[in-house]
Design a protein around this motif. Structure first.
Motif, short mmCIF file in Angstrom:
data_model
loop_
_atom_site.label_atom_id
_atom_site.label_comp_id
_atom_site.label_asym_id
_atom_site.label_seq_id
_atom_site.Cartn_x
_atom_site.Cartn_y
_atom_site.Cartn_z
N SER A 30 0.83 -1.20 0.00
CA SER A 30 0.00 0.00 0.00
C SER A 30 0.87 1.26 0.00
O SER A 30 2.01 1.24 0.46
CB SER A 30 -0.91 0.02 1.23
OG SER A 30 -0.16 0.26 2.40
N GLN A 31 0.31 2.33 -0.52
CA GLN A 31 1.05 3.60 -0.55
C GLN A 31 1.34 4.09 0.87
O GLN A 31 2.40 4.65 1.13
CB GLN A 31 0.24 4.66 -1.29
CG GLN A 31 0.19 4.47 -2.77
CD GLN A 31 -0.57 5.59 -3.45
OE1 GLN A 31 -1.27 6.36 -2.80
NE2 GLN A 31 -0.43 5.68 -4.75
N LYS A 32 0.40 3.85 1.77
CA LYS A 32 0.58 4.31 3.14
C LYS A 32 1.76 3.59 3.80
O LYS A 32 2.58 4.22 4.48
CB LYS A 32 -0.70 4.05 3.94
CG LYS A 32 -0.69 4.65 5.32
CD LYS A 32 -2.04 4.46 5.99
CE LYS A 32 -2.09 5.11 7.34
NZ LYS A 32 -3.40 4.97 7.99
N LEU A 33 1.89 2.29 3.57
CA LEU A 33 3.01 1.54 4.12
C LEU A 33 4.32 2.01 3.51
O LEU A 33 5.32 2.19 4.22
CB LEU A 33 2.83 0.04 3.88
CG LEU A 33 3.99 -0.84 4.31
CD1 LEU A 33 4.19 -0.77 5.82
CD2 LEU A 33 3.76 -2.26 3.86
N MET A 34 4.34 2.23 2.22
CA MET A 34 5.57 2.63 1.54
C MET A 34 6.03 4.02 2.00
O MET A 34 7.21 4.23 2.23
CB MET A 34 5.39 2.60 0.03
CG MET A 34 5.19 1.19 -0.52
SD MET A 34 6.45 0.00 -0.02
CE MET A 34 7.90 0.70 -0.75
N ILE A 35 5.10 4.96 2.13
CA ILE A 35 5.52 6.30 2.55
C ILE A 35 5.97 6.27 4.01
O ILE A 35 6.88 7.00 4.38
CB ILE A 35 4.42 7.36 2.31
CG1 ILE A 35 5.02 8.77 2.37
CG2 ILE A 35 3.32 7.27 3.31
CD1 ILE A 35 6.00 9.10 1.33
N PHE A 36 5.37 5.41 4.82
CA PHE A 36 5.83 5.29 6.20
C PHE A 36 7.25 4.74 6.23
O PHE A 36 8.10 5.23 6.99
CB PHE A 36 4.90 4.40 7.02
CG PHE A 36 5.39 4.19 8.43
CD1 PHE A 36 5.30 5.21 9.36
CD2 PHE A 36 5.96 2.99 8.81
CE1 PHE A 36 5.78 5.03 10.66
CE2 PHE A 36 6.43 2.80 10.10
CZ PHE A 36 6.33 3.83 11.02
N CYS A 37 7.54 3.72 5.41
CA CYS A 37 8.90 3.17 5.35
C CYS A 37 9.89 4.21 4.86
O CYS A 37 10.99 4.33 5.40
CB CYS A 37 8.92 1.94 4.44
SG CYS A 37 8.08 0.51 5.13
N ILE A 38 9.50 4.98 3.85
CA ILE A 38 10.38 6.04 3.34
C ILE A 38 10.62 7.08 4.42
O ILE A 38 11.74 7.54 4.62
CB ILE A 38 9.78 6.65 2.06
CG1 ILE A 38 9.85 5.64 0.92
CG2 ILE A 38 10.50 7.94 1.69
CD1 ILE A 38 9.08 6.04 -0.30
N TYR A 39 9.55 7.47 5.12
CA TYR A 39 9.67 8.45 6.20
C TYR A 39 10.61 7.94 7.29
O TYR A 39 11.49 8.66 7.77
CB TYR A 39 8.27 8.73 6.76
CG TYR A 39 8.21 9.75 7.84
CD1 TYR A 39 8.31 11.10 7.54
CD2 TYR A 39 8.04 9.39 9.16
CE1 TYR A 39 8.24 12.07 8.53
CE2 TYR A 39 7.98 10.34 10.16
CZ TYR A 39 8.07 11.68 9.84
OH TYR A 39 8.02 12.61 10.82
N LEU A 40 10.46 6.67 7.65
CA LEU A 40 11.29 6.07 8.68
C LEU A 40 12.75 5.97 8.24
O LEU A 40 13.67 6.34 8.98
CB LEU A 40 10.75 4.69 9.03
CG LEU A 40 11.32 3.97 10.23
CD1 LEU A 40 11.01 4.75 11.50
CD2 LEU A 40 10.77 2.58 10.32
N LEU A 41 12.97 5.50 7.03
CA LEU A 41 14.34 5.36 6.53
C LEU A 41 15.00 6.72 6.33
O LEU A 41 16.21 6.87 6.55
CB LEU A 41 14.35 4.56 5.24
CG LEU A 41 13.99 3.08 5.39
CD1 LEU A 41 13.85 2.40 4.04
CD2 LEU A 41 14.99 2.35 6.27
N ASN A 42 14.22 7.72 5.91
CA ASN A 42 14.78 9.07 5.80
C ASN A 42 15.20 9.59 7.17
O ASN A 42 16.22 10.27 7.29
CB ASN A 42 13.78 10.03 5.16
CG ASN A 42 13.71 9.88 3.67
OD1 ASN A 42 14.63 9.40 3.04
ND2 ASN A 42 12.61 10.28 3.09
N GLY A 43 14.42 9.26 8.19
CA GLY A 43 14.79 9.66 9.55
C GLY A 43 16.11 9.04 9.97
O GLY A 43 16.97 9.71 10.54
N PHE A 44 16.28 7.74 9.64
CA PHE A 44 17.56 7.08 9.95
C PHE A 44 18.70 7.73 9.16
O PHE A 44 19.80 7.90 9.67
CB PHE A 44 17.50 5.59 9.62
CG PHE A 44 16.62 4.80 10.55
CD1 PHE A 44 16.53 5.10 11.89
CD2 PHE A 44 15.88 3.74 10.06
CE1 PHE A 44 15.73 4.37 12.74
CE2 PHE A 44 15.07 3.00 10.90
CZ PHE A 44 14.99 3.30 12.24
#
Length: 98
Positions: A30-44
């Protein structure tokens, strides 16, 4: 942005990944899952870059890292807000005494 700085200093930067685009039209996640992963990885990534600049003696890299971190954060938040994926934090009730 950092590639140009590295090349000016005669330092070769790593190559991009060899991933390819498939002809599939169905989204596996889902787009929501992917943007959350991107948000999380960008934070790292932001934390890692910030940690790296602590040990760097080059002041120009510190400023560029801070500006990129700001842009990444606001871009991800803007996407999440536009799609209604960013939840509002819990609010407290304001009670007035009579």
């Amino acid at each position: 942005m950092f590639g140009d700085i590295l090349l000016e200093s005669d330092i070769q930067f790593s190559a991009t990944s060899g991933s390819t685009v498939t002809p599939s039209t169905g989204a596996p996640f889902s787009q929501k899952l992917m943007i959350f992963c991107i948000y999380l990885l960008n934070g790292f990534g932001i934390v890692g870059s910030s940690f790296g600049t602590i040990f760097s003696s080059r002041k120009d890299l510190s400023m560029k890292t801070a500006l990129i971190a700001k842009d990444i954060y606001f871009y991800a938040v803007k996407i999440m807000i536009n799609n209604g994926w960013l939840e509002e934090p819990p609010q407290t009730e304001s009670r007035t005494k009579l």
